[in-house]
Design an enzyme around this catalytic site. Structure first.
Site, PDB file in Angstrom:
ATOM      1  N   ASP A 167       5.381 -12.552  17.765  1.00  0.00           N
ATOM      2  CA  ASP A 167       5.732 -13.348  18.943  1.00  0.00           C
ATOM      3  C   ASP A 167       7.238 -13.472  19.156  1.00  0.00           C
ATOM      4  O   ASP A 167       7.686 -13.726  20.274  1.00  0.00           O
ATOM      5  CB  ASP A 167       5.159 -14.772  18.809  1.00  0.00           C
ATOM      6  N   THR A 181      16.098  -4.786  14.431  1.00  0.00           N
ATOM      7  CA  THR A 181      16.919  -5.615  15.319  1.00  0.00           C
ATOM      8  C   THR A 181      18.297  -4.956  15.465  1.00  0.00           C
ATOM      9  O   THR A 181      18.510  -3.827  14.996  1.00  0.00           O
ATOM     10  CB  THR A 181      17.092  -7.023  14.736  1.00  0.00           C
ATOM     11  N   ARG A 193       0.837  -1.212   0.000  1.00  0.00           N
ATOM     12  CA  ARG A 193       0.000   0.000   0.000  1.00  0.00           C
ATOM     13  C   ARG A 193       0.863   1.250   0.000  1.00  0.00           C
ATOM     14  O   ARG A 193       0.469   2.289  -0.499  1.00  0.00           O
ATOM     15  CB  ARG A 193      -0.932   0.010   1.223  1.00  0.00           C
ATOM     16  N   SER A 228      -1.525 -16.446   6.227  1.00  0.00           N
ATOM     17  CA  SER A 228      -2.582 -15.562   6.727  1.00  0.00           C
ATOM     18  C   SER A 228      -3.839 -16.296   7.182  1.00  0.00           C
ATOM     19  O   SER A 228      -4.942 -15.950   6.803  1.00  0.00           O
ATOM     20  CB  SER A 228      -2.942 -14.564   5.611  1.00  0.00           C
ATOM     21  N   CYS A 263      -6.256 -17.697  15.839  1.00  0.00           N
ATOM     22  CA  CYS A 263      -7.123 -17.540  17.005  1.00  0.00           C
ATOM     23  C   CYS A 263      -8.436 -18.305  16.853  1.00  0.00           C
ATOM     24  O   CYS A 263      -9.119 -18.579  17.836  1.00  0.00           O
ATOM     25  CB  CYS A 263      -7.411 -16.061  17.256  1.00  0.00           C
TER      26      CYS A 263
HETATM   27  P1  FAD Z   1       2.470 -16.438  13.518  1.00  0.00           P
HETATM   28  O1  FAD Z   1       1.176 -15.819  13.234  1.00  0.00           O
HETATM   29  O2  FAD Z   1       2.483 -17.691  14.291  1.00  0.00           O
HETATM   30  O3  FAD Z   1       3.196 -16.686  12.134  1.00  0.00           O
HETATM   31  C1  FAD Z   1       4.491 -17.222  12.059  1.00  0.00           C
HETATM   32  C2  FAD Z   1       4.616 -18.049  10.796  1.00  0.00           C
HETATM   33  O4  FAD Z   1       5.990 -18.133  10.479  1.00  0.00           O
HETATM   34  C3  FAD Z   1       4.164 -19.485  10.982  1.00  0.00           C
HETATM   35  O5  FAD Z   1       3.123 -19.815  10.082  1.00  0.00           O
HETATM   36  C4  FAD Z   1       5.390 -20.306  10.747  1.00  0.00           C
HETATM   37  O6  FAD Z   1       5.130 -21.514  10.029  1.00  0.00           O
HETATM   38  C5  FAD Z   1       6.240 -19.390   9.925  1.00  0.00           C
HETATM   39  N1  FAD Z   1       7.675 -19.676  10.046  1.00  0.00           N
HETATM   40  C6  FAD Z   1       8.374 -19.896  11.182  1.00  0.00           C
HETATM   41  N2  FAD Z   1       9.673 -20.080  10.910  1.00  0.00           N
HETATM   42  C7  FAD Z   1       9.816 -19.966   9.579  1.00  0.00           C
HETATM   43  C8  FAD Z   1      10.913 -20.056   8.696  1.00  0.00           C
HETATM   44  N3  FAD Z   1      12.133 -20.284   9.153  1.00  0.00           N
HETATM   45  N4  FAD Z   1      10.679 -19.917   7.379  1.00  0.00           N
HETATM   46  C9  FAD Z   1       9.447 -19.665   6.898  1.00  0.00           C
HETATM   47  N5  FAD Z   1       8.383 -19.572   7.682  1.00  0.00           N
HETATM   48  C10 FAD Z   1       8.553 -19.703   9.011  1.00  0.00           C
HETATM   49  N6  FAD Z   1      -3.704 -14.063  20.074  1.00  0.00           N
HETATM   50  C11 FAD Z   1      -4.645 -13.189  20.444  1.00  0.00           C
HETATM   51  O7  FAD Z   1      -4.350 -11.997  20.567  1.00  0.00           O
HETATM   52  N7  FAD Z   1      -5.916 -13.599  20.690  1.00  0.00           N
HETATM   53  C12 FAD Z   1      -6.299 -14.894  20.545  1.00  0.00           C
HETATM   54  O8  FAD Z   1      -7.454 -15.238  20.757  1.00  0.00           O
HETATM   55  C13 FAD Z   1      -5.330 -15.833  20.183  1.00  0.00           C
HETATM   56  N8  FAD Z   1      -5.664 -17.139  20.050  1.00  0.00           N
HETATM   57  C14 FAD Z   1      -4.714 -18.020  19.620  1.00  0.00           C
HETATM   58  C15 FAD Z   1      -5.081 -19.342  19.456  1.00  0.00           C
HETATM   59  C16 FAD Z   1      -4.149 -20.261  19.016  1.00  0.00           C
HETATM   60  C17 FAD Z   1      -4.527 -21.687  18.864  1.00  0.00           C
HETATM   61  C18 FAD Z   1      -2.820 -19.840  18.719  1.00  0.00           C
HETATM   62  C19 FAD Z   1      -1.803 -20.821  18.225  1.00  0.00           C
HETATM   63  C20 FAD Z   1      -2.454 -18.526  18.885  1.00  0.00           C
HETATM   64  C21 FAD Z   1      -3.400 -17.607  19.335  1.00  0.00           C
HETATM   65  N9  FAD Z   1      -3.063 -16.267  19.529  1.00  0.00           N
HETATM   66  C22 FAD Z   1      -4.014 -15.377  19.933  1.00  0.00           C
HETATM   67  C23 FAD Z   1      -1.693 -15.785  19.340  1.00  0.00           C
HETATM   68  C24 FAD Z   1      -1.518 -15.130  17.970  1.00  0.00           C
HETATM   69  O9  FAD Z   1      -1.980 -16.000  16.990  1.00  0.00           O
HETATM   70  C25 FAD Z   1      -0.060 -14.829  17.744  1.00  0.00           C
HETATM   71  O10 FAD Z   1       0.358 -13.934  18.752  1.00  0.00           O
HETATM   72  C26 FAD Z   1       0.197 -14.197  16.406  1.00  0.00           C
HETATM   73  O11 FAD Z   1      -0.234 -15.029  15.387  1.00  0.00           O
HETATM   74  C27 FAD Z   1       1.698 -13.922  16.242  1.00  0.00           C
HETATM   75  O12 FAD Z   1       1.995 -13.514  14.957  1.00  0.00           O
HETATM   76  P2  FAD Z   1       3.405 -13.871  14.316  1.00  0.00           P
HETATM   77  O13 FAD Z   1       3.408 -13.306  12.968  1.00  0.00           O
HETATM   78  O14 FAD Z   1       4.479 -13.489  15.251  1.00  0.00           O
HETATM   79  O15 FAD Z   1       3.433 -15.449  14.266  1.00  0.00           O
END
Ligand code: FAD
Length: 820
Positions: free
Chosen positions: A284, A274, A21, A38, A42
């Site tokens: 996370d 970083t 965007r 994507s 949750c």
């Molecule tokens: P993610 O969304 O987990 O995405 C990370 C992605 O990176 C993954 O798909 C993984 O496969 C990929 N990856 C990792 N390493 C590599 C690599 N080396 N190469 C390529 N790809 C890679 N949060 C809330 O606020 N409210 C909720 O109700 C809630 N419910 C949840 C329920 C569940 C079951 C889970 C698992 C989580 C929940 N969360 C909730 C937490 C929330 O989903 C996470 O905080 C959020 O998704 C974090 O975003 P992220 O991008 O850091 O990681």
């Protein structure tokens, strides 16, 4: 500019979309090691149960659509396995072909998330021991349940994900036990708030094993497993879900020499850069500042991740307008009918951090009580001496999230508890109250800070003994059935003004009611009469549920029971006569003692055997109705919860003595003043006779009569010299009583005892036992105990300490009052 993103879900996908965007020319490549991008993490627990019916609805975006809409190249099933910072490239493994390739970058964005922590216990790799992070995990759990016809599951871990999974499995008809090493679920909230969640989960038939850790998982063959706990207990099950917590996915960064924080998250600045300025980390995996402590931490929540995506994208394209200043951990989770929300730190966490603070708890309705279906909210606020808000927690079937969102916003804006008093919030009866619960929290906190109210908390009660303070219970006598603080005196609020002389002025008064409001009114009256007063914040409702939080018993037998019906505590074991008339009693929206009074009135009008169906929204009702039925001889057939409304079915007892007596108002009240054997015999013969005819009998022992209730063994208690002398001179219990006349140095007493034996007349000790079994209330006059130096410990078990108010209340309910 070429931007490479690692991880294609919350943080990664939001960065990619914002980048496009902001910069139409940028080359954006996103690598995701799993098969989907994507997706709605949750929502995963809710598709397992079918609450979210459509699996596709969890897939918010596909690589094809991302290409089509935003011209972003996405490669799924591609894992980034190393970073070469010097040459600004990464190595990518194609999981399908096993081939590796190198991809260069100008800017690299790391959003790899966090993985479930699996402890290194025996049996962790058995089939049917699973965890939930992504769509393939979810599919595997569903498949395992279907293929193995799973009826029992054990969830290890009582955090958000564990609690959500437990609920959803139960929703599918699978019996669930939940194991948590801490003494409570949902560690972000305080124990007395968690106690509400425990009670609620137990109502929904989740077997809780708290304060007990996972030791091993044993294979019992045929798909069956035993979950062995540190206590030595074992739970047989078919499915185990590991939900112990998550760990940041930091290997890539660590191996590339990027700086990590103490807990393993990647160090970042306010633009999520970083230690390598061309590499960003978010979600996370990133380390951020906690807004309350000011310390570095990690927050594994979706909200911060997607906000950080915008900030990263803006910074990369040269629009450093926004910064990520930190997070306060605002969260909400659904636990069956309850919303459990919090922001900032709990009191326990503040204490661990060494942050001085005060707490206040209020019980308020989600909207005007007179509008149908009002439910109760329990709110807790933590704040410092300057009024700065440090944390808030809210639990209730409706509106917990709204109140926490308001307070979270106030915290961000640097508002104080005084501002909460002033907030102008939307109100109409179906939505709120003219004084919103948030305003009320502000008032209560403001009262403390202005010195208008001193409080003590539920866990401080044990620090005081009735000898040092007066516990003043200002509830109505009928509410005492739910329990009371040992040694408290009961003067209902409406009588406090006229009975001030019954409250000792030479020691502090801890005043309490059900929720804290009536106690506050009494408090203001008492302080203006020169008393030193403290209000028990949250009232007996909070205190009672916290001290009775009984799921931390590591000796309790655990068994995952198949789910028979929806939530029910009693219906399984009892036969409900379906043809019995059902009388509906609607006590929703009423606060304690309203629902119990309505039940009481309903019972009065019902015939023995009739079934009353009482609906109530007061959070104390679940406890109260059990205690009330136990004590009144009516039978609690079932206790269910539906959308925040408790529904109790109570069958009016017929034969039970107390059931009819309380209905008829035909009780007997007795003042037992004398400690003579013959008068004690007479008292108990009348009491037992009346009780057996179905009358509620209350015996109020005062002065010499107290000796009848003394234990016959020596009890080591602290006494003054005069009290000791008194103790030696007076009879120790019924065995030592003597006749009022013709005692003849004990010969007359011995004679009468032998004649009683011959004629099969019970001894006084046996009569006391019978009286207790018949539900006769034995009240010991607290004031005379003090005068005579008799301590509670010296009295028989089951004797209640009481003031004259309790006796007068009993006398009011009686058609005969005797003085013996
Ligand atoms: P993610 O969304 O987990 O995405 C990370 C992605 O990176 C993954 O798909 C993984 O496969 C990929 N990856 C990792 N390493 C590599 C690599 N080396 N190469 C390529 N790809 C890679 N949060 C809330 O606020 N409210 C909720 O109700 C809630 N419910 C949840 C329920 C569940 C079951 C889970 C698992 C989580 C929940 N969360 C909730 C937490 C929330 O989903 C996470 O905080 C959020 O998704 C974090 O975003 P992220 O991008 O850091 O990681």
């Amino acid at each position: 500019m070429k931007i490479v993103i690692v991880g294609g879900v919350a943080g990664g996908a939001s960065t990619a979309a914002r980048l496009r965007r902001m910069d139409e020319d940028a080359e954006i490549i996103m690598f995701e090691k799993g098969p989907y991008i994507s997706f709605a993490n949750c929502g995963l627990p809710y598709h397992i149960s079918g609450v979210i019916a459509d699996r596709e609805s969890l897939l918010l975006m596909t690589p094809e659509r991302l290409k089509e809409m935003f011209n972003i190249n996405t490669l799924v099933n591609h894992e980034v396995i190393s970073i070469d910072r010097q040459h600004k490239n990464i190595t990518v493994l194609d999981e399908k072909t096993g081939k590796k390739h190198i991809e260069t970058y100008d800017k690299l964005v790391l959003s790899p998330g966090a993985h479930p922590f699996i402890p290194p216990v025996a049996g962790k790799d058995l089939p049917g021991v699973l965890s939930l992070r992504n769509i393939p995990d979810m599919d595997e759990i569903i498949e395992y349940i279907n293929n193995n016809n799973v009826k029992k599951a054990v969830v290890i871990g009582g955090g958000f994900i564990g609690v959500e999974i437990a609920e959803n499995l139960q929703h599918m008809g699978i019996g669930v036990a939940l194991v948590e090493m801490l003494p409570q679920v949902l560690g972000l909230i305080d124990p007395e708030m968690a106690a509400l969640v425990h009670q609620h989960m137990a109502l929904h038939k989740i077997d809780l094993a708290l304060g007990d850790g996972l030791a091993a998982i044993e294979d019992l063959g045929d798909g069956k497993k035993a979950v062995a706990l540190n206590s030595g207990r074992k739970i047989e099950t078919e499915l185990v879900i590991m939900a112990i917590g998550v760990r940041p996915e930091n290997t890539l960064a660590k191996e590339a020499g990027i700086e990590l924080g103490a807990r393993g998250q990647i160090e970042t600045n306010q633009y999520m850069q970083t230690s390598d300025p061309d590499i960003y980390a978010l979600g996370d995996v990133s380390q951020i500042i906690h807004l309350v402590t000011g310390k570095k931490t990690g927050v594994a929540l979706a909200g911060p991740a997607s906000k950080q995506g915008r900030i990263v994208a803006d910074h990369i394209v040269g629009r450093p307008s926004t910064k990520f200043v930190g997070a306060q951990g605002t969260s909400v989770v659904k636990v069956f009918d309850l919303g459990v929300a919090s922001t900032g730190l709990s009191s326990a966490a503040l204490t661990r951090e060494g942050i001085e603070h005060k707490n206040v708890i209020v019980h308020e309705k989600n909207h005007a009580g007179y509008y149908p279906n009002a439910t109760e909210l329990v709110l807790k606020l933590s704040f410092n001496d300057e009024g700065k808000i440090l944390g808030a927690q809210a639990i209730g079937p409706d509106g917990a999230d709204k109140r926490i969102d308001v307070i979270a916003t106030a915290m961000r804006a640097g508002m104080t508890v005084y501002d909460l008093e002033e907030l102008e919030l939307a109100y109409a009866p179906p939505f709120g109250s003219s004084r919103d619960p948030v305003n009320v929290l502000g008032y209560a906190a403001g009262n403390i800070l202005r010195g208008d109210m001193k409080v003590i908390e539920w866990n401080q009660v044990a620090d005081y003994s009735p000898e040092d303070v007066t516990f003043l219970d200002v509830r109505e006598p009928i509410e005492l059935i739910a329990g009371k603080i040992e040694g408290s005196i009961n003067i209902p609020l409406g009588e406090v003004r006229d009975r001030l002389n019954e409250i000792p002025k030479d020691k502090p008064v801890i005043v309490y009611c059900a929720a804290g409001k009536r106690a506050y009114f009494a408090y203001r009256d008492l302080v203006q009469h020169g008393f030193d007063v403290y209000n028990l914040t949250g009232g007996y409702k909070t205190y009672g549920i916290a001290i009775e939080d009984k799921y931390i018993d590591t000796t309790k037998k655990l068994e995952v029971k198949p789910v028979v019906t929806a939530a029910s505590t009693a219906s399984e074991s009892k036969e409900i006569k379906m043809d019995a008339p059902r009388i509906k009693v609607n006590a929703t929206g009423m606060q304690c003692p309203g629902p119990i009074l309505k039940l009481y009135n309903g019972i009065q009008e019902a015939n023995p055997g009739d079934v009353l169906e009482v609906s109530a929204t007061d959070s104390g009702f679940a406890n109260d109705v059990k205690a009330w039925c136990d004590k009144t001889g009516n039978e609690l057939l079932s206790l269910d919860i539906d959308n925040g409304t408790y529904i109790a079915t109570v069958q009016k007892g017929g034969a039970h003595p107390i059931a009819s007596s309380s209905a008829a108002g035909s009780g007997k009240a007795m003042v037992v003043f004398s400690g003579d054997l013959d008068k004690a015999i007479a008292s108990f013969i009348i009491a037992n006779g009346s009780a057996s005819m179905g009358h509620q009998v209350t015996m109020f022992f005062t002065f010499w009569g107290l000796n009848i209730l003394r234990k016959d063994t020596y009890v080591p208690v602290k006494k003054t010299f005069v009290e000791k002398m008194f103790g030696w001179m007076m009879p120790r219990g019924a065995k030592e009583l003597t006749l009022s006349q013709m005692n003849m140095a004990g010969a007359g007493t011995a004679m009468i005892k032998s004649i009683m034996k011959k004629h099969h007349v019970d001894s006084v000790e046996q009569m006391i036992q019978t009286a207790r079994e018949n539900g006769v209330r034995l009240l010991a006059c607290q004031m005379s105990m003090e005068l005579m130096g008799i301590k509670k410990e010296e009295l028989l078990d089951g004797v209640e300490l009481a003031g004259v108010a309790s006796f007068v209340a009993a006398s009011d309910d009686s058609n005969a009052t005797l003085f013996i």
